[in-house]
Design an enzyme around this catalytic site. Structure first.
Site, PDB file in Angstrom:
ATOM      1  N   SER A 115     -70.243 -25.310 -50.722  1.00  0.00           N
ATOM      2  CA  SER A 115     -69.968 -25.297 -49.282  1.00  0.00           C
ATOM      3  C   SER A 115     -69.185 -24.071 -48.825  1.00  0.00           C
ATOM      4  O   SER A 115     -69.204 -23.741 -47.652  1.00  0.00           O
ATOM      5  CB  SER A 115     -69.195 -26.561 -48.895  1.00  0.00           C
TER       6      SER A 115
ATOM      7  N   ASP B  78     -60.919 -27.768 -42.277  1.00  0.00           N
ATOM      8  CA  ASP B  78     -60.873 -29.201 -42.589  1.00  0.00           C
ATOM      9  C   ASP B  78     -60.004 -29.361 -43.841  1.00  0.00           C
ATOM     10  O   ASP B  78     -59.177 -28.501 -44.118  1.00  0.00           O
ATOM     11  CB  ASP B  78     -62.287 -29.798 -42.714  1.00  0.00           C
TER      12      ASP B  78
ATOM     13  N   HIS C 133     -61.947 -26.534 -46.573  1.00  0.00           N
ATOM     14  CA  HIS C 133     -62.590 -25.247 -46.322  1.00  0.00           C
ATOM     15  C   HIS C 133     -61.746 -24.311 -45.475  1.00  0.00           C
ATOM     16  O   HIS C 133     -61.128 -24.740 -44.502  1.00  0.00           O
ATOM     17  CB  HIS C 133     -63.940 -25.484 -45.637  1.00  0.00           C
TER      18      HIS C 133
END
Ligand SMILES: *[C@@H]1O[C@H](CO)[C@@H](O)[C@H](O)[C@H]1NC(C)=O
Ligand SMILES: *[C@@H]1O[C@H](CO)[C@@H](O)[C@H](O)[C@H]1NC(C)=O
Ligand SMILES: *[C@@H]1O[C@H](CO)[C@@H](O)[C@H](O)[C@H]1NC(C)=O
Length: 347
Positions: A37, A321, A324
């Site tokens: 991610s 978040d 990240h």
């Protein structure tokens, strides 16, 4: 996750911006990305998984809106593309047939929640683990061989590309250190588990070499014990971060560095640069005053609550978040790495 950041980076950022104005051409012919991610730019959007970020408030600081990047704006790969001089960043592999852009510039295969081991992150739903990412690249390889009219031309092409591999965080966060879901920590010590990860990763790098890769950036894991998720869910027992998680990351990076050194001696036709993901911190000296709390309101899995309102001072936050980096943090991370591989792998 949090790479090199020193004040002199700010200066080199300005210098690079100037250099790019002078030389308008990309510094590598093509760019292929494998990862999770931290690098995903939309590959998970159509997968059956909670690990996707194609909803607000992701993308709030981007004109493109929510694209699947796990960030408020551009992510580390976007900044890497800018540093390498690409006008537009390489598209996600998921758009390789529809995107309209030329696949000869490269593709991004990264997938949120993906790991080196196939089962990592799968409790969240589907993801494209590293084995599948390499499989996708193999299919693209054949397309390019036929497009360029044979092996000779294709080999010349692939030899000139930059291959960026940044994966492993989910093999710890979303596998080994999630014993409720995954049994590995009952079977292996961290040391043995890490040996297995490094063995698999080096096998994949050998496949890339068979497919013509000669210039590699191989990134280690970040300080996985310093994410807001780790700190709030596990507690730090008086430390700044969760030491047990960071210790695993140090082991991974140390073993990965040794492996990369060994690959250098095996593949003397290739160049490798290892990036130590636990080196350096983003702190108040760079304007980051909130280093251990997320900017957006988060849901149980640590991602932003859909359509929630994030913090207004996003440039002071390291994390968007619970896992990240914000776009400003991503910019520093990209530059910290670029300063290490740029001199060796670009022309
Ligand atoms: C290989 O590339 C050269 C130069 O671009 C081109 O002239 C040639 O036709 C290509 N070979 C094939 C078999 O397509
Ligand atoms: C917490 O920290 C103390 C003092 O450093 C140490 O003795 C203890 O083992 C730690 N506990 C855990 C669960 O890590
Ligand atoms: C990575 O960086 C950390 C922090 O500077 C250092 O302690 C560690 O030894 C480095 N690891 C490797 C493999 O270079």
């Amino acid at each position: 996750m949090l790479a090199n950041t020193k004040p002199w980076l700010v200066l080199s950022l300005l210098l690079l911006a100037m250099l790019q104005c002078v030389y308008g051409k990309p510094q590598v012919h093509c760019f292929y990305v494998f990862g999770d991610s931290l690098s995903d730019n939309g590959n998970n959007n159509n997968l059956e998984t909670a690990a996707k970020a194609n909803y607000a408030p992701y993308g709030i600081d981007s004109t493109a809106g929510p694209t699947g990047r796990f960030c408020n704006g551009l992510n580390t790969i976007d900044y890497t593309c800018k540093l390498l001089g690409f006008k537009e960043c390489i598209p996600p592999h998921a758009n390789a047939n529809t995107g309209g852009s030329d696949i000869l510039q490269g593709l991004n295969y990264a997938s949120g929640a993906a790991g080196i081991r196939p089962e990592s992150g799968k409790h969240l739903g589907d993801n494209i683990d590293l084995g599948r990412q390499i499989g996708n690249h193999r299919a693209i390889y054949w397309r390019i061989v036929s497009r360029l009219g044979g092996f000779r031309n294709a080999t010349q092409y692939f030899n000139k590309c930059l291959y960026y591999v940044n994966i492993g965080n989910n093999d710890y966060i979303n596998n080994y250190f999630l014993p409720q879901r995954y049994p590995r920590s009952r079977i292996y010590t961290v040391n043995k588990y890490t040996d297995d990860l490094i063995h698999r990763l080096s096998r994949y790098i050998k496949v890339l070499h068979e497919l013509g890769a000669r210039k590699y950036v191989v990134c280690g894991t970040g300080l996985i014990g310093c994410t807001p998720n780790a700190i709030s869910r596990r507690g730090t027992n008086g430390s700044l971060c969760v030491d047990e998680l960071n210790a695993a990351s140090f082991i991974f990076n140390s073993k990965l560095k040794s492996k990369v050194d060994k690959l250098k001696t095996i593949f003397t036709d290739s160049k490798f640069v290892f990036i130590n993901g636990t080196d350096g911190t983003l702190d108040a000296s760079l304007g980051f005053t909130v280093v251990n709390a997320p900017c957006c309101p988060t849901r149980e899995d640590g991602q932003c609550v859909p359509n929630s309102t994030p913090c207004p001072n996003r440039r002071s936050h390291v994390f968007y978040d619970e896992y990240h980096p914000t776009t400003r943090a991503a910019e520093f991370i990209a530059l910290g790495s670029y300063n290490q591989y740029g001199p060796h792998l670009t022309h």
